[in-house]
Design a protein around this motif. Structure first.
Motif, PDB file in Angstrom:
ATOM      1  N   ASP A 236      32.712  44.531  42.214  1.00  0.00           N
ATOM      2  CA  ASP A 236      31.306  44.144  42.220  1.00  0.00           C
ATOM      3  C   ASP A 236      30.445  45.313  42.690  1.00  0.00           C
ATOM      4  O   ASP A 236      30.942  46.440  42.860  1.00  0.00           O
TER       5      ASP A 236
ATOM      6  N   ASP B 177      44.294  39.148  36.909  1.00  0.00           N
ATOM      7  CA  ASP B 177      45.109  39.784  37.951  1.00  0.00           C
ATOM      8  C   ASP B 177      46.562  39.341  37.944  1.00  0.00           C
ATOM      9  O   ASP B 177      47.468  40.165  38.111  1.00  0.00           O
TER      10      ASP B 177
ATOM     11  N   ALA C  56      30.597  41.546  38.251  1.00  0.00           N
ATOM     12  CA  ALA C  56      31.275  42.809  37.962  1.00  0.00           C
ATOM     13  C   ALA C  56      30.280  43.927  37.659  1.00  0.00           C
ATOM     14  O   ALA C  56      29.312  43.732  36.922  1.00  0.00           O
TER      15      ALA C  56
ATOM     16  N   TRP D 295      33.463  36.678  31.783  1.00  0.00           N
ATOM     17  CA  TRP D 295      33.791  35.936  33.006  1.00  0.00           C
ATOM     18  C   TRP D 295      33.531  36.803  34.235  1.00  0.00           C
ATOM     19  O   TRP D 295      32.937  36.348  35.220  1.00  0.00           O
ATOM     20  N   HIS D 296      33.983  38.045  34.174  1.00  0.00           N
ATOM     21  CA  HIS D 296      33.813  38.933  35.317  1.00  0.00           C
ATOM     22  C   HIS D 296      32.346  39.308  35.524  1.00  0.00           C
ATOM     23  O   HIS D 296      31.894  39.468  36.666  1.00  0.00           O
TER      24      HIS D 296
ATOM     25  N   ASP E 280      37.063  37.684  28.742  1.00  0.00           N
ATOM     26  CA  ASP E 280      37.448  38.125  30.093  1.00  0.00           C
ATOM     27  C   ASP E 280      36.313  38.933  30.727  1.00  0.00           C
ATOM     28  O   ASP E 280      35.985  38.745  31.909  1.00  0.00           O
TER      29      ASP E 280
ATOM     30  N   GLY F 207      40.346  37.623  39.442  1.00  0.00           N
ATOM     31  CA  GLY F 207      40.127  36.672  38.371  1.00  0.00           C
ATOM     32  C   GLY F 207      41.391  36.370  37.603  1.00  0.00           C
ATOM     33  O   GLY F 207      42.502  36.721  38.035  1.00  0.00           O
TER      34      GLY F 207
ATOM     35  N   ARG G 204      40.965  46.905  36.898  1.00  0.00           N
ATOM     36  CA  ARG G 204      40.550  45.780  37.732  1.00  0.00           C
ATOM     37  C   ARG G 204      39.051  45.888  38.039  1.00  0.00           C
ATOM     38  O   ARG G 204      38.521  46.981  38.219  1.00  0.00           O
ATOM     39  N   PHE G 205      38.401  44.759  38.130  1.00  0.00           N
ATOM     40  CA  PHE G 205      36.948  44.712  38.248  1.00  0.00           C
ATOM     41  C   PHE G 205      36.487  44.758  39.702  1.00  0.00           C
ATOM     42  O   PHE G 205      37.123  44.191  40.588  1.00  0.00           O
TER      43      PHE G 205
ATOM     44  N   HIS H 295      30.662  36.832  37.454  1.00  0.00           N
ATOM     45  CA  HIS H 295      31.065  36.875  38.863  1.00  0.00           C
ATOM     46  C   HIS H 295      30.662  38.192  39.538  1.00  0.00           C
ATOM     47  O   HIS H 295      31.198  38.551  40.588  1.00  0.00           O
TER      48      HIS H 295
ATOM     49  N   ILE I  51      37.133  41.851  42.391  1.00  0.00           N
ATOM     50  CA  ILE I  51      36.852  40.509  41.875  1.00  0.00           C
ATOM     51  C   ILE I  51      38.164  39.962  41.334  1.00  0.00           C
ATOM     52  O   ILE I  51      38.625  40.374  40.267  1.00  0.00           O
TER      53      ILE I  51
END
Length: 322
Positions: free
Chosen positions: A255, A266, A245, A239-240, A236, A263, A252-253, A243, A261
């Protein structure tokens, strides 16, 4: 010069000796040796009694906030990032651990000054927040509530999200509203069904009443607490990161600009959405070390922060950003 011994603990017992020691030290200005000589006890016993007095809320120790909010770096942070106030603590001669606890204690000392009757303080979770709650002097805030913003999780740290909110509320003499649900579920359908349950639905709706927000932003390093707590897996996190993070707020992520973000996590989470934490009356960020500099910058840029507590090293790194 210390006066003659006038009493011994044989004549002062229980709570009275703790009060006597605290009075002699903080009001009469005697040092620990003078008190030990006067009361016929050891210096180590004096130290223990002073610690007990602090733990029992008999005394309060505080430094005036303007000494930290009017610090050069604090003023420059406010001007550079459009903050309402910043509280900067010196750390030139402190190691990482000492700096952490200096910032935590500073935040704990400043917090009561930032609250007023009617406030609904939303609370994130983590070691910084838990230790800050522990460091907060006992007081009684009129008509203040503390709300847990993220569901519960099993953690290896010895504290949970509800422990953070409960402890801080106890210290402030405030009401507490905990969120009686897991922070993350195994699939989106289960999470959606749980959010629809009347009790949970009501608790989540109450979170939207928060007007102030206290948090410490998480990092996106491999040792981030979001992985250590089990809220996210390493996959996880990866992945962030792919994108963009740069930090974590309430699980919660975000940027580099502080944008959420959205994903795969959420839809499985139970807690307040990031969008509800922007533009509140007050967002209080506590950053106790330079490892969180980048994440803190993202949170500031995203509009989550109006009040900022940190150390001089972090402040200088942020001020050096173009």
């Amino acid at each position: 010069m210390a006066g003659p011994k006038r009493r011994t603990t044989g004549r002062i017992s229980g709570e009275n000796v703790v009060i006597e020691v605290a009075w002699l030290y903080y009001q009469d200005g005697l040092n620990q040796k003078d008190i030990a000589d006067r009361l016929g006890i050891s210096r180590a016993t004096v130290v223990n009694y002073l610690q007990e007095a602090r733990e029992r809320g008999m005394i309060r120790i505080s430094l005036a906030s303007p000494a930290f909010t009017n610090h050069r770096a604090a003023v420059e942070l406010v001007e550079k990032f459009g903050l309402t106030a910043a509280y900067v603590i010196p750390d030139e001669d402190a190691d990482e651990v000492e700096t952490f606890y200096r910032v935590v204690r500073g935040a704990a000392a400043w917090l009561p000054d930032l609250l007023e009757p009617g406030d609904r303080l939303g609370l994130a979770w983590g070691k910084t927040i838990y230790d800050m709650a522990e460091a907060t002097e006992k007081t009684r805030m009129e008509d203040v509530a503390v709300l847990q913003l993220v569901g519960s999780m099993a953690t290896p740290y010895g504290f949970t999200a509800e422990a953070c909110s409960t402890r801080l509320a106890q210290r402030l003499g405030a009401q507490v509203y905990n969120l009686h649900a897991p922070a993350i579920l195994s699939n989106p359908g289960l999470a959606e069904a749980l959010r629809a349950e009347p009790i949970i639905h009501s608790q989540l709706a109450r979170l939207e009443t928060c007007n102030k927000f206290l948090f410490s932003v998480g990092t996106v390093e491999s040792d981030s607490h979001i992985v250590g707590s089990g809220l996210a897996t390493q996959a996880d996190l990866d992945w962030h990161l792919e994108h963009g993070a740069r930090g974590v707020i309430c699980g919660r992520f975000i940027d580099a600009e502080g944008n959420a973000i959205h994903g795969p996590l959420d839809d499985r989470m139970i807690g307040i959405p990031l969008e509800s934490l922007v533009g509140l009356d007050m967002g209080i960020l506590v950053t106790p070390g330079t490892d969180k500099t980048e994440a803190s910058l993202a949170a500031i840029r995203g509009g989550y922060v109006s009040h900022f507590v940190t150390c001089l090293s972090v402040a200088e790194k942020l001020l050096a950003v173009d």
